[in-house]
Design a protein around this motif. Structure first.
Motif, PDB file in Angstrom:
ATOM      1  N   ASP A 395      18.353   2.085   0.643  1.00 32.54           N
ATOM      2  CA  ASP A 395      18.390   1.069   1.688  1.00 32.54           C
ATOM      3  C   ASP A 395      17.669   1.541   2.945  1.00 32.54           C
ATOM      4  O   ASP A 395      16.891   0.792   3.553  1.00 32.54           O
ATOM      5  N   TYR A 399      14.230  -0.264   4.269  1.00 26.90           N
ATOM      6  CA  TYR A 399      14.269  -0.918   5.576  1.00 26.90           C
ATOM      7  C   TYR A 399      13.313  -0.243   6.548  1.00 26.90           C
ATOM      8  O   TYR A 399      12.584  -0.919   7.289  1.00 26.90           O
ATOM      9  N   ARG A 403      10.185  -2.674   8.082  1.00 26.36           N
ATOM     10  CA  ARG A 403      10.452  -3.284   9.387  1.00 26.36           C
ATOM     11  C   ARG A 403       9.287  -3.167  10.364  1.00 26.36           C
ATOM     12  O   ARG A 403       9.385  -3.624  11.506  1.00 26.36           O
ATOM     13  N   VAL A 426      19.026   0.054  10.109  1.00 29.77           N
ATOM     14  CA  VAL A 426      19.615  -0.506   8.891  1.00 29.77           C
ATOM     15  C   VAL A 426      21.136  -0.406   8.938  1.00 29.77           C
ATOM     16  O   VAL A 426      21.850  -1.307   8.489  1.00 29.77           O
ATOM     17  N   ALA A 490      12.981  -8.419   8.920  1.00 30.88           N
ATOM     18  CA  ALA A 490      13.808  -7.264   9.271  1.00 30.88           C
ATOM     19  C   ALA A 490      14.103  -7.243  10.768  1.00 30.88           C
ATOM     20  O   ALA A 490      15.247  -7.010  11.182  1.00 30.88           O
ATOM     21  N   LEU A 539      18.727  -9.706   4.731  1.00 30.38           N
ATOM     22  CA  LEU A 539      18.704  -8.407   4.061  1.00 30.38           C
ATOM     23  C   LEU A 539      18.183  -8.545   2.635  1.00 30.38           C
ATOM     24  O   LEU A 539      17.446  -7.683   2.147  1.00 30.38           O
ATOM     25  N   VAL A 542      14.488  -8.499   2.446  1.00 27.26           N
ATOM     26  CA  VAL A 542      13.910  -7.174   2.659  1.00 27.26           C
ATOM     27  C   VAL A 542      14.245  -6.257   1.475  1.00 27.26           C
ATOM     28  O   VAL A 542      13.730  -5.146   1.390  1.00 27.26           O
ATOM     29  N   VAL A 544      17.337  -5.126   0.723  1.00 24.91           N
ATOM     30  CA  VAL A 544      18.352  -4.167   1.169  1.00 24.91           C
ATOM     31  C   VAL A 544      19.725  -4.774   0.923  1.00 24.91           C
ATOM     32  O   VAL A 544      19.930  -5.980   1.099  1.00 24.91           O
TER      33      VAL A 544
END
Length: 550
Positions: A395, A399, A403, A426, A490, A539, A542, A544
């Motif tokens: 994760d 991220y 981002r 994150v 993000a 999330l 992305v 995550v």
């Protein structure tokens, strides 16, 4: 009322007002700009439509703004409409209208933020495509995170996306890889142009374990054995690393298949037939300068062998022949020259060059204790996807890479991304989601529900800020898709988490112990659950996880 709804209402009001004053209404743009003012005291939203079209329509912009403000103020969804400066209009929404955003989110669920913007578009999204001569390095890891996120964003915008990995199994780099494996198996030094690192010895040993006779026979036969077995093992490792990273591909396209299938010969024949390939100095050249490239490119060398671009040309044709309407390539920082040549190849073959897009990603550096982290223990001179995941987790890695805009060099501070604090982006976003899940559990235990909540009660400043932030999500996803910039999602998630935490600190969501639940508690719980949904949606785009506990 979402920002899109408000923009539509403003457009309609502008058209009506201009007609009423016998002015030219055709100047009203198809899309009206609606923004949130930097200073909340100026209102919930602002528009510059009067400044944009006033003079074109034959009106004083400020006077037109006054007419528009009067018209907009008659709507029950708009609490106030005021003229500012030379012709800006500041708007405040009625609480009931603003609360509709919360209801829309709860009704849409996981689909909130999705659109049909790219409905009917078939996108071939090629990313990573690292050579099977070593583990995926940081540049390829960045593309894994960004490419997978972009695919999710495009799908949310209605596109049909094929995620594709171009497997480079044809050419000199594979020969060098095979020679390196043979040398390692024999206990000899790495060839001067070969590949180093512990992974070479590991794969060489695995080849010998699988094929005990691998070193027997003529040198060419030995080389071929290590090439075939080694490339397969290396690619299995790459696939496993990507799967652990949460990245799966729909198509693994083998470069060698372009030559084996005759696709390269077919593309060359097409270019010769339409006159876009010419012979000079014993070689065959693509007239790429006719299509915007900085120079013509050799496709068939004077020795009769195909140049590297021959495979690229055939691959462009193959993407479109499979029915894709848009081909997006995600390439490294040293591939700027590919933009013009790939578009030239497409146009020379008769395809739309604008349907070819090349995104260029810049380098990634790791930093620890303020100093660069220079090498991997396993890969020798490079840092790999596995190294990054080992350092900060899947994760955190996804991220951190997703981002930031890919056209910027990225420094990843390993100390920052392992912190369990609000300094870690994150962690901050995921903590927001986990806190919202905790609120849901406590609400269930307390018997507080949000069926048919009175959303018009949500008139606190922090409630309004949070609702307006939630309302921006569809536009953020749309912009991320249009601009091929998933980092916008993000960054939005961080903004939303911040807005939620401020709301949480200012507003009592659930009744205190011993208190009876009031309508305001149900309304705030509904707002909290809408926020949980949008954080999870963001999330998810992305790639995550959205944890329920931390």
């Amino acid at each position: 009322m979402t920002p899109a709804d408000l923009a539509s209402a403003i457009k309609q009001a502008a058209t009506t007002v201009l007609h009423e004053h016998d002015l030219d209404a055709t100047v009203v743009p198809a899309t009206v700009t609606v923004e949130r003012p930097r200073n909340p005291e100026h209102g919930d939203y602002a528009t510059n439509i009067a400044l944009q079209v006033g003079k074109k329509a034959g009106a004083n912009p400020r006077e037109l703004a006054g007419w528009l403000a009067e018209a907009l103020a008659t709507s029950p969804a708009i609490a106030t409409a005021e003229v500012a400066g030379p012709g800006f209009i500041n708007l405040r929404l009625a609480a009931e209208a603003q609360g509709e955003i919360v209801a829309d989110i709860l009704a849409a669920g996981e689909a909130y933020g999705h659109s049909d913007m790219y409905a009917g578009e078939r996108v071939n999204l090629e990313f990573v495509s690292a050579n099977p001569t070593g583990p995926i390095h940081l540049g390829g890891t960045r593309w894994a995170a960004v490419g997978d996120s972009l695919g999710r964003v495009l799908e949310a915008a209605g596109a049909e996306v094929t995620r594709e990995y171009y497997f480079n199994d044809h050419g000199g780099q594979i020969d060098r890889f095979a020679r390196s494996l043979v040398a390692a198996a024999k206990g000899e030094p790495t060839p001067e142009d070969g590949y180093g690192g512990a992974y070479i010895s590991e794969i060489a040993g695995a080849v010998v374990d699988k094929r005990p006779d691998a070193l027997a026979g003529e040198p060419a036969q030995v080389q071929e054995t290590f090439r075939a077995e080694g490339v397969e093992m290396m690619f299995d490792h790459i696939k496993a690393s990507l799967a652990e990273f949460g990245v799966e591909f729909d198509v693994y396209f083998h470069e060698n298949s372009l030559f084996a299938s005759g696709a390269v010969d077919k593309a060359i024949a097409t270019l010769k037939g339409n006159g876009n390939l010419y012979e000079s100095e014993g070689a065959w050249w693509l007239r790429s300068t006719d299509f915007g490239d900085d120079k013509d490119r050799v496709v068939i060398k004077s020795d009769g062998n195909a140049a590297y671009i021959a495979g690229d040309i055939a691959y462009v044709a193959d993407k479109f022949d499979r029915g894709h309407t848009l081909a997006i390539y995600m390439l490294g920082a040293d591939h700027h020259g590919y933009i013009a040549r790939l578009r030239a190849a497409a146009q020379a073959l008769g395809y739309d060059p604008q349907a070819v897009e090349v995104l260029i990603g810049q380098m990634v550096n790791l930093v620890r204790d303020g100093k660069p982290v220079k090498m991997s223990k396993r890969a020798g001179t490079i840092i790999t996807l596995d190294d990054l995941v080992d350092a900060i987790g899947v994760d955190g890695a996804r991220y951190a890479l997703a981002r930031s805009s890919v056209d910027q060099t990225l420094d990843i501070d390993l100390d920052l991304w392992t912190k369990q604090s609000s300094d870690n982006p994150v962690y901050y976003v995921q903590y927001g989601h986990a806190r919202l899940c905790s609120i849901a559990r406590r609400a269930h235990d307390a018997g507080v529900v949000y069926d048919e909540p009175e959303l018009g009660l949500l008139d606190h400043d922090k409630e309004g800020d949070l609702i307006r932030t939630l309302g921006e999500f569809p536009a953020v996803v749309g912009a991320a898709a249009q601009l091929r910039e998933p980092h916008r999602v993000a960054r939005y998630a961080e903004e939303l988490a911040s807005s939620f935490h401020k709301f949480y600190d200012a507003c009592q969501i659930l009744p205190k112990a011993g208190e009876e639940a009031q309508p305001i508690h149900s309304a705030r719980l509904a707002l909290a659950m809408a926020t949980r949904q949008v954080l999870a949606n963001a999330l998810g785009l992305v790639g995550v996880s959205a944890p329920e506990q931390m």
